[in-house]
Write a protein that holds these residues in place. Structure first.
Motif, short mmCIF file in Angstrom:
data_model
loop_
_atom_site.label_atom_id
_atom_site.label_comp_id
_atom_site.label_asym_id
_atom_site.label_seq_id
_atom_site.Cartn_x
_atom_site.Cartn_y
_atom_site.Cartn_z
N UNK A 92 11.33 4.27 -8.02
CA UNK A 92 10.11 5.02 -8.21
C UNK A 92 9.71 6.03 -6.83
N UNK A 93 10.10 5.44 -5.60
CA UNK A 93 9.84 6.27 -4.35
C UNK A 93 10.73 7.67 -4.43
N UNK A 94 11.83 7.55 -5.12
CA UNK A 94 12.79 8.72 -4.98
C UNK A 94 12.08 9.72 -5.87
N UNK A 95 11.17 9.82 -6.58
CA UNK A 95 10.42 10.66 -7.40
C UNK A 95 9.38 11.57 -6.65
N UNK A 151 -3.41 -0.09 -5.26
CA UNK A 151 -4.09 0.89 -5.60
C UNK A 151 -3.68 2.44 -5.03
N UNK A 152 -2.74 2.21 -4.22
CA UNK A 152 -2.07 3.38 -3.70
C UNK A 152 -1.02 4.10 -4.86
N UNK A 153 -0.47 3.15 -5.49
CA UNK A 153 0.08 3.67 -6.60
C UNK A 153 -0.75 4.37 -7.78
N UNK A 154 -1.78 3.82 -7.86
CA UNK A 154 -2.54 4.46 -9.22
C UNK A 154 -2.96 5.68 -8.51
N UNK A 155 -3.40 6.06 -7.23
CA UNK A 155 -3.72 7.27 -6.81
C UNK A 155 -2.56 8.16 -6.86
N UNK A 191 4.57 -3.97 -8.30
CA UNK A 191 3.77 -4.77 -7.60
C UNK A 191 3.33 -6.02 -8.41
N UNK A 192 3.21 -5.79 -9.62
CA UNK A 192 2.74 -6.88 -10.52
C UNK A 192 4.13 -7.86 -10.37
N UNK A 193 5.09 -7.43 -10.35
CA UNK A 193 6.44 -8.41 -10.54
C UNK A 193 6.57 -8.99 -9.18
N UNK A 194 6.33 -8.36 -8.09
CA UNK A 194 6.55 -9.06 -6.55
C UNK A 194 5.54 -10.09 -6.49
N UNK A 195 4.09 -9.92 -7.01
CA UNK A 195 3.25 -10.94 -6.81
C UNK A 195 3.60 -11.95 -7.72
N UNK A 241 3.61 11.11 -11.63
CA UNK A 241 3.16 10.02 -12.69
C UNK A 241 4.31 8.97 -12.94
N UNK A 242 5.39 9.07 -13.15
CA UNK A 242 6.29 8.33 -13.28
C UNK A 242 6.53 7.43 -11.92
N UNK A 243 6.50 8.05 -10.93
CA UNK A 243 6.66 7.04 -9.82
C UNK A 243 5.28 6.17 -9.64
N UNK A 244 4.36 6.61 -9.97
CA UNK A 244 2.97 5.57 -10.07
C UNK A 244 3.05 4.70 -10.73
#
Length: 434
Positions: free
Chosen positions: A259-262, A320-324, A414-418, A404-407
């Motif tokens: 995701x970060x690569x985008x 929340x940073x991902x949503x932003x 984050x959901x899977x990590x938790x 958009x794809x990255x976010x």
């Protein structure tokens, strides 16, 4: 330097005079930790400054050579892909050599990479240089240096200080990258006075990169020859009891990296140039403030982690940073886009030192180098795939689909990590079935 080699005699005397020997051991470890930290903070800051400059100038430098968005995306992918395979190679070499020597060799490769980018202008040859070299199109230090430096720090610092040490290490990298981003505008502003051409201005960061590699080489030569952990735990450099959890963490980190690569700085800068027509100096100032806000927020990570835990700090800041991030392309003007990017910067990198500290705490000391390399290599591989895709998307539309794809992918991460690690506290290294 002689104190580095007194370990065996101290261990022999430990049973006879336990208290005194323990105090001497702790003093030696603290001395080595301080020296190692100062050196690695310095090298991280120097590399971060260069990465901050190059990540912004790279799209314009390559455009000046006649390459379009697709070519730039593939070159960024080659750089990150090379870092991934380089990390794997470093892990294999490190089994038969010290981390200090491998870091010295990496610094030499860094110098060659800077020189090659100055003089090689053919696309096919540049792809080879990008793959084999250490030029970084992002400021996240996705390079062969990172796992080696992480292991060196983890093996010398006391465990209750580990999160704080990694926070400062990350701070120096992020803040120096911010200064590097700001510095890209200085040659442009001074060009009117010294008469430099645009091509020469854009080549300056690569020349600086070569000079910095020499400084890093000298600093790595000053690292302690022996590290404290090698006397306290077997350094097999292979995963044992922690294999299962490291594999799980590796897969999740790989998803986050893809995701970060985008949105690596070179791709994000390319989108801003296309969508809003920003000039280099303005983009540099923008990235400076984004990175500066992120850098100082990182220093609050140890306190936050102490209150809510490492995993919760990672997820509740990153989500929340991902949503932003996913919302940025929908902004009607460049001011709103910059506002969201800066707002994201206040919480978007709190997880970086925390996840390193967490990983080092859930494996045994003898597995730390292997764990660092195992998580870094697939992460770099996945990070390498998305810039080429992002470049193709930007060649078709300037909307900002890569963001958009990255976010969205980062929200899933984050959901899977938790879900996977909320029940595994920091410091838990109990034996698991492989």
């Amino acid at each position: 330097m002689s104190t580095l080699y007194d370990w065996q005699s101290l261990e022999n005397n430990f049973a006879a005079n336990k208290g005194e020997a323990l105090n001497k051991l702790l003093i030696i470890k603290d001395n080595i930790s301080k020296r190692t930290s100062r050196i690695l903070f310095s090298t991280r800051a120097l590399r971060g400054f260069c990465d901050g400059m190059i990540s912004l100038t790279l799209p314009l430098y390559l455009s000046g050579l006649g390459f379009d968005a697709v070519h730039i995306g593939f070159l960024a992918t080659a750089m990150l892909l090379g870092s991934a395979f380089g990390t794997i190679a470093v892990g294999l070499i490190a089994q038969h050599s010290s981390g200090r020597l491998v870091l010295m060799g990496s610094a030499c490769l860094m110098g060659v990479s800077g020189l090659a980018f100055l003089y090689v202008h053919d696309f096919r040859l540049l792809m080879v240089v990008a793959f084999l070299g250490t030029i970084n199109p992002s400021t996240g230090d996705s390079s062969i240096f990172q796992p080696l430096e992480h292991a060196q720090l983890a093996n010398t610092v006391r465990k209750h200080l580990r999160t704080a040490i990694f926070s400062w290490y990350t701070f120096f990298g992020v803040f120096s990258a911010a200064l590097g981003a700001l510095a890209v505008g200085l040659p442009t502003l001074s060009a009117h006075f010294v008469g430099l051409e645009q091509s020469a201005i854009l080549a300056l960061p690569f020349a600086l990169y070569t000079v910095v590699s020499v400084v890093c080489l000298v600093l790595y030569c000053c690292l302690p020859v022996a590290d404290i952990e090698s006397h306290g735990a077997p350094q097999s450099r292979k995963l044992g009891v922690s294999r299962k959890r490291v594999w799980n963490m590796t897969m999740l980190y790989a998803l986050d990296a893809f995701a970060g690569g985008f949105t690596i700085n070179s791709i994000l800068a390319l989108w801003l140039f296309q969508r809003f027509g920003l000039d280099l100096a303005t983009a540099g100032a923008m990235f400076f403030w984004i990175s500066t806000v992120a850098a100082f927020s990182i220093l609050g990570a140890p306190r936050l982690a102490g209150r809510i835990g490492l995993i919760n700090t990672m997820v509740y800041s990153h989500l929340p940073a991902s949503i932003l991030l996913a919302m940025v392309p929908f902004m009607p003007s460049v001011n709103w886009a910059i506002f969201l990017l800066v707002l994201r910067g206040t919480i978007g990198q709190l997880d970086i030192p925390v996840r390193v500290s967490y990983l080092m705490s859930i494996v045994t000391p003898g597995e730390r180098a292997a764990a660092a390399s195992m998580t870094a290599a697939p992460r770099s591989l996945m990070l390498a795939l998305s810039p080429a895709i992002a470049g193709m998307l930007l060649s078709q539309s300037d909307f900002g689909w890569p963001l958009v794809i990255a976010g969205c992918l980062k929200v899933l991460y984050n959901i899977l990590l938790l879900a996977a690690f909320r029940d595994i506290p920091a410091g838990d290294v109990r034996r698991e079935n492989p």
